[in-house]
Every structure is written in C-alpha cells, then in structure tokens.
Design a protein around this motif. Sequence first.
Motif, PDB file in Angstrom:
ATOM      1  N   THR A   6       0.843  -1.187   0.000  1.00  0.00           N
ATOM      2  CA  THR A   6       0.000   0.000   0.000  1.00  0.00           C
ATOM      3  C   THR A   6       0.882   1.242   0.000  1.00  0.00           C
ATOM      4  OG1 THR A   6      -1.719  -1.148   1.237  1.00  0.00           O
ATOM      5  CG2 THR A   6      -1.792   1.259   1.241  1.00  0.00           C
ATOM      6  N   ASN A   7       0.743   2.056  -1.010  1.00  0.00           N
ATOM      7  CA  ASN A   7       1.534   3.280  -1.091  1.00  0.00           C
ATOM      8  C   ASN A   7       0.839   4.401  -0.332  1.00  0.00           C
ATOM      9  OD1 ASN A   7       3.550   2.199  -2.790  1.00  0.00           O
ATOM     10  ND2 ASN A   7       2.168   2.399  -4.553  1.00  0.00           N
ATOM     11  N   VAL A   8       1.581   5.036   0.553  1.00  0.00           N
ATOM     12  CA  VAL A   8       1.050   6.156   1.315  1.00  0.00           C
ATOM     13  C   VAL A   8       1.586   7.439   0.711  1.00  0.00           C
ATOM     14  CG1 VAL A   8       0.975   7.264   3.574  1.00  0.00           C
ATOM     15  CG2 VAL A   8       0.926   4.768   3.411  1.00  0.00           C
ATOM     16  N   THR A   9       0.688   8.330   0.358  1.00  0.00           N
ATOM     17  CA  THR A   9       1.103   9.600  -0.220  1.00  0.00           C
ATOM     18  C   THR A   9       1.601  10.520   0.880  1.00  0.00           C
ATOM     19  OG1 THR A   9      -0.525   9.371  -1.982  1.00  0.00           O
ATOM     20  CG2 THR A   9       0.378  11.578  -1.583  1.00  0.00           C
ATOM     21  N   GLU A  10       2.818  10.960   0.759  1.00  0.00           N
ATOM     22  CA  GLU A  10       3.412  11.822   1.774  1.00  0.00           C
ATOM     23  C   GLU A  10       3.002  13.268   1.537  1.00  0.00           C
ATOM     24  OE1 GLU A  10       7.843  13.090   2.188  1.00  0.00           O
ATOM     25  OE2 GLU A  10       7.615  11.201   3.276  1.00  0.00           O
ATOM     26  N   ALA A  11       2.607  13.949   2.596  1.00  0.00           N
ATOM     27  CA  ALA A  11       2.224  15.352   2.487  1.00  0.00           C
ATOM     28  C   ALA A  11       3.446  16.191   2.127  1.00  0.00           C
ATOM     29  CB  ALA A  11       1.631  15.833   3.805  1.00  0.00           C
ATOM     30  N   GLU A 365       5.596   2.784  12.893  1.00  0.00           N
ATOM     31  CA  GLU A 365       4.362   2.935  12.122  1.00  0.00           C
ATOM     32  C   GLU A 365       4.144   4.362  11.643  1.00  0.00           C
ATOM     33  OE1 GLU A 365       3.257   0.495  15.883  1.00  0.00           O
ATOM     34  OE2 GLU A 365       4.689   2.044  15.286  1.00  0.00           O
ATOM     35  N   LEU A 366       4.932   5.321  12.157  1.00  0.00           N
ATOM     36  CA  LEU A 366       4.724   6.718  11.813  1.00  0.00           C
ATOM     37  C   LEU A 366       4.753   6.950  10.304  1.00  0.00           C
ATOM     38  CD1 LEU A 366       4.328   9.552  13.045  1.00  0.00           C
ATOM     39  CD2 LEU A 366       6.806   9.808  13.060  1.00  0.00           C
ATOM     40  N   ALA A 367       5.579   6.202   9.603  1.00  0.00           N
ATOM     41  CA  ALA A 367       5.704   6.381   8.151  1.00  0.00           C
ATOM     42  C   ALA A 367       4.404   6.086   7.413  1.00  0.00           C
ATOM     43  CB  ALA A 367       6.821   5.501   7.609  1.00  0.00           C
ATOM     44  N   SER A 368       3.531   5.297   8.025  1.00  0.00           N
ATOM     45  CA  SER A 368       2.287   4.912   7.354  1.00  0.00           C
ATOM     46  C   SER A 368       1.213   5.985   7.432  1.00  0.00           C
ATOM     47  CB  SER A 368       1.749   3.616   7.974  1.00  0.00           C
ATOM     48  OG  SER A 368       1.319   3.822   9.312  1.00  0.00           O
ATOM     49  N   PHE A 369       1.465   7.065   8.176  1.00  0.00           N
ATOM     50  CA  PHE A 369       0.442   8.097   8.348  1.00  0.00           C
ATOM     51  C   PHE A 369       0.420   9.116   7.212  1.00  0.00           C
ATOM     52  CE2 PHE A 369       0.575   6.293  12.498  1.00  0.00           C
ATOM     53  CZ  PHE A 369      -0.651   6.555  13.080  1.00  0.00           C
ATOM     54  N   GLY A 370       1.481   9.153   6.416  1.00  0.00           N
ATOM     55  CA  GLY A 370       1.503  10.089   5.302  1.00  0.00           C
ATOM     56  C   GLY A 370       1.782  11.526   5.693  1.00  0.00           C
ATOM     57  N   PHE A 371       2.381  11.734   6.861  1.00  0.00           N
ATOM     58  CA  PHE A 371       2.725  13.091   7.274  1.00  0.00           C
ATOM     59  C   PHE A 371       3.869  13.638   6.422  1.00  0.00           C
ATOM     60  CE2 PHE A 371       1.094  11.653  11.602  1.00  0.00           C
ATOM     61  CZ  PHE A 371      -0.078  12.391  11.520  1.00  0.00           C
ATOM     62  N   ALA A 372       4.085  14.943   6.493  1.00  0.00           N
ATOM     63  CA  ALA A 372       5.186  15.578   5.775  1.00  0.00           C
ATOM     64  C   ALA A 372       6.521  15.013   6.255  1.00  0.00           C
ATOM     65  CB  ALA A 372       5.139  17.081   5.980  1.00  0.00           C
ATOM     66  N   SER A 373       7.529  15.089   5.397  1.00  0.00           N
ATOM     67  CA  SER A 373       8.839  14.522   5.717  1.00  0.00           C
ATOM     68  C   SER A 373       9.474  15.188   6.940  1.00  0.00           C
ATOM     69  CB  SER A 373       9.776  14.649   4.518  1.00  0.00           C
ATOM     70  OG  SER A 373       9.909  16.018   4.128  1.00  0.00           O
ATOM     71  N   ASP A 374       9.156  16.463   7.198  1.00  0.00           N
ATOM     72  CA  ASP A 374       9.740  17.149   8.349  1.00  0.00           C
ATOM     73  C   ASP A 374       8.863  17.054   9.599  1.00  0.00           C
ATOM     74  OD1 ASP A 374       7.848  18.729   7.115  1.00  0.00           O
ATOM     75  OD2 ASP A 374       9.151  20.465   6.817  1.00  0.00           O
ATOM     76  N   PHE A 375       7.723  16.370   9.515  1.00  0.00           N
ATOM     77  CA  PHE A 375       6.822  16.238  10.662  1.00  0.00           C
ATOM     78  C   PHE A 375       7.458  15.463  11.818  1.00  0.00           C
ATOM     79  CE2 PHE A 375       3.528  14.036  13.073  1.00  0.00           C
ATOM     80  CZ  PHE A 375       2.652  15.061  13.384  1.00  0.00           C
ATOM     81  N   PRO A 376       8.133  14.315  11.582  1.00  0.00           N
ATOM     82  CA  PRO A 376       8.739  13.612  12.718  1.00  0.00           C
ATOM     83  C   PRO A 376       9.754  14.468  13.477  1.00  0.00           C
ATOM     84  CG  PRO A 376       8.612  12.159  10.823  1.00  0.00           C
ATOM     85  CD  PRO A 376       8.262  13.533  10.342  1.00  0.00           C
ATOM     86  N   ARG A 377      10.571  15.251  12.758  1.00  0.00           N
ATOM     87  CA  ARG A 377      11.542  16.108  13.446  1.00  0.00           C
ATOM     88  C   ARG A 377      10.829  17.240  14.177  1.00  0.00           C
ATOM     89  NH1 ARG A 377      16.860  15.442  12.533  1.00  0.00           N
ATOM     90  NH2 ARG A 377      17.311  17.626  12.969  1.00  0.00           N
ATOM     91  N   LEU A 378       9.691  17.697  13.680  1.00  0.00           N
ATOM     92  CA  LEU A 378       8.893  18.695  14.392  1.00  0.00           C
ATOM     93  C   LEU A 378       8.497  18.146  15.766  1.00  0.00           C
ATOM     94  CD1 LEU A 378       5.790  20.551  12.876  1.00  0.00           C
ATOM     95  CD2 LEU A 378       5.765  19.653  15.189  1.00  0.00           C
ATOM     96  N   TRP A 379       7.946  16.934  15.791  1.00  0.00           N
ATOM     97  CA  TRP A 379       7.483  16.376  17.057  1.00  0.00           C
ATOM     98  C   TRP A 379       8.638  15.969  17.966  1.00  0.00           C
ATOM     99  CZ3 TRP A 379       2.979  15.243  19.791  1.00  0.00           C
ATOM    100  CH2 TRP A 379       1.854  15.926  19.301  1.00  0.00           C
ATOM    101  N   GLU A 380       9.734  15.519  17.387  1.00  0.00           N
ATOM    102  CA  GLU A 380      10.904  15.220  18.225  1.00  0.00           C
ATOM    103  C   GLU A 380      11.386  16.492  18.918  1.00  0.00           C
ATOM    104  OE1 GLU A 380      15.489  13.502  17.919  1.00  0.00           O
ATOM    105  OE2 GLU A 380      14.300  13.778  16.096  1.00  0.00           O
ATOM    106  N   PHE A 381      11.443  17.591  18.175  1.00  0.00           N
ATOM    107  CA  PHE A 381      11.888  18.851  18.770  1.00  0.00           C
ATOM    108  C   PHE A 381      10.898  19.327  19.829  1.00  0.00           C
ATOM    109  CE2 PHE A 381      12.298  23.479  18.970  1.00  0.00           C
ATOM    110  CZ  PHE A 381      13.661  23.616  19.161  1.00  0.00           C
ATOM    111  N   TYR A 382       9.611  19.239  19.553  1.00  0.00           N
ATOM    112  CA  TYR A 382       8.584  19.668  20.515  1.00  0.00           C
ATOM    113  C   TYR A 382       8.725  18.917  21.835  1.00  0.00           C
ATOM    114  CZ  TYR A 382       3.957  18.796  22.623  1.00  0.00           C
ATOM    115  OH  TYR A 382       2.917  18.581  23.489  1.00  0.00           O
ATOM    116  N   LEU A 383       8.862  17.594  21.776  1.00  0.00           N
ATOM    117  CA  LEU A 383       8.960  16.816  23.004  1.00  0.00           C
ATOM    118  C   LEU A 383      10.268  17.085  23.744  1.00  0.00           C
ATOM    119  CD1 LEU A 383       7.461  13.482  21.616  1.00  0.00           C
ATOM    120  CD2 LEU A 383       6.357  15.061  23.215  1.00  0.00           C
TER     121      LEU A 383
END
Length: 404
Positions: A6-11, A365-383
């Motif tokens: 299943t291909n997930v379209t990345e934002a 599993e985060l990769a399966s949500f289709g978030f933007a490529s910089d979204f994981p680093r956004l949340w890592e920085f926030y936490l």
Amino acid sequence: MTTTTTNVTEAPPLLAGPPTAPVRAWMVERVFREAMRPLPVRVAFPGGERIGRGGPDSPVMRIVRPAAFFSRLAVVGPVGFGEAYMAGDWTSTDPAGLLTPVAARLTRPARRPASAFRRWADQRRPDTERNTLEGARSNIRRHYDLSNEFFALFLDPSMTYSCALFGPGDDLHAAQIRKMDRVLDLAGVGPGTRMLEIGTGWGALAVRAGLRGAEVTTLTISANQRDLALRRIADAGVADRVSVLLRDYREADGEYDAIVSVEMLEAVGAEYWPAYFAVLDRLLAPGGRVAIQTITMPHDRMLATKDVRTWIQKYVFPGGQIPSLRAVEEALGPTSLRIGGRHRMGDHYARTLALWRSRFLDAHELASFGFASDFPRLWEFYLAYSEAGFRSGYLDLWQLRLTR
C-alpha cells in the motif's frame, strides 16, 4: 504468492527552503556565538570549529548548514531555531540535554545583544488564533485531530496526554493512574459526586471517576476525541454514569459538586482566563471543590512573551499560552474561588516527556500516516524542547485545589 504494497502519499514539507538575508544572518551569527559560548554544551561547525564550555560528555549541537541556519534565525527570529531543526539545518543526538541549559538561560535577564535581537525578531501572535468560541475549535482541531491513532503511538494505554505522577516502581501507565487518582482526591470525587470535567482528552479521567461511582459530565471540542472517548467509556462499563458533550466550557450549565480540569488552562488564552474561572465559580455547588492541573512559567517571562508567537504556538499548540501562578491568582480575584492546596510536579513532567519521546522515536508505524517529511523532526523537537523546559525549571507544573 503475490504481496501487495500500500503506497502512502506523503504530504508536502511544512517548511519551504531557507530564506536569504546575508547581512542579517551575519549579525545573528555574532549574537548566537556570544549566547552559546558560555553554556555547558558543545557547538560543532562544519570544518571542525567548536564553541561552548562543555566537556567531552556534554551534549553536542551540530550545525549542518550554517548559512541556512543563521538565515532562518535572521528572518523569522527565535521561531527559526525550531524550524532549522525540522529542516535538518542542525541536529543533536541529545536535543533535550542540549536545550536544557538554553532553557535555563531564559530564566535569567538577557544580555544586551540577545535582548535587542529578541525585541527586533519576535513575531506577534496572529489574531486568527484567538480563543473565541470558533477560534478555540479551530485551534484544537489543528492539534488533537492529527488522528487518535497518531497519539496512541507514544501515549500509555490509558491515552492520557498530560503529566504522570511517578511513585516507586511505576511505569508510565501506573503513574498516569496515580495522577488521575490524586486529581480526583483533590476534588473530593466519590460515589454520587456530580462531577464536571473540562477537557475530556480520550476519556481516561472520566472513566476513573465513573468507576468511583461519580455522575460525570465531560466536555470536549474535539470530535475525534469525543468519538474515541465514548467507545472507551462504553468498554469500561460506565456509560450509564458518564456523558460526553461536544461543548465549549463557556457553554456549560448545571451545578456540580466537583470540577476537574487537567492541563486545559494552557489552551484557554490569557484574555479568557478570567472568563474560565468565572465559569468554574458559576457551576460549582456550595461546598464543592475544583481541582486543576496546569503548566506554569515565571511571571516575568510570561509578561515578556504574552504577545509573542513562539515556535510551539506556530506548529503545535496554536492559541496556547502558559500562565504563571501569579496570573492564576489574579484571574481568580473577581471570583469566590481561592487556592486551598497545591502540589508541585515539574520534575514528573520531565520524566513523562522523556518517555513519550522515546516511544515516539521507536514508533516505526509513523511512516504509514503520510505526514510531511519534516513532521517527525517537528514532534521530536517539541517533546525535547518541552522536556528541557521542565528539566531547567523554566517550566513547572502544579495540581491546585480551589475552594470558596
């Protein structure tokens, strides 16, 4: 045998390329170097240059793309520090450790160049993020409606998105139950108590109160949260005692023996703090109690930043604003409510955030949500940024009992 992928379209990325402002970037670099040089960290530039007073075991900030990093700071001010992390312009294997002395520095008066830079570069809060009835709903949707499944990646099984209270041997789930029990104890919740909760989350506290035999009304303005909370309440067997209403606190009615609200005050906005406490005063029955849990910051820093748009407000909590204890007391002034008991918990929040961040980074599993490529680093920085705030003492957390 054939397998189907299943291909997930990345934002698209949240950030555009770095702005260009060479003269201002040069000035900002001078300020940055002066600010970082006395801190117990190491800042590593391409080519081998190091600044900072940290030793071999100190956190390291690696400037990957200096021109982009300083340009972001120059054009968008302090917000650019977090944006640069999102973009990969700088990195660290220990961002919370690195940011802790930076946050501690914020508790002291800024030296003249840094102070002048902040006044020049700080962004104003946009009027579109004011917490009017409609504005509050919009702000909440932008954060909590990322999806229930996303938050389940790093929260404990109770889906509690607030500070835990750790006792000896507690894991995160046990510590969240311990926190909920103390909030309910502060409010005197027991069999037959008419309880109002402002801010349902995903229903864990309402379930806990229902299991005590309380008659619970809980309010949320997130449809996603309400839907999952209703299912969890039914699964816990307390649907006959717990009602979930999609309603703003300002629209609440009735009379309650106990009112609880956990980390909701930060989403209200300073201009509405008096209205929030007036609602609690109006709804509380004679002899009743209120228990709130709220993040706080030093009063002088709250005043200095009250009109400023921070990185967290831009990317994580639009419309959010952390009060000081003094601001809480002042907002209570026109009401009949006063602080009758308090418990300090800031160190527990640093531990909670560290566990959330560890679970988030392990969530493949985060990769399966289709978030933007910089979204994981956004949340890592926030936490990491939030953890550093509590580790440094710049932020604190209180459970407060309010009585007449």
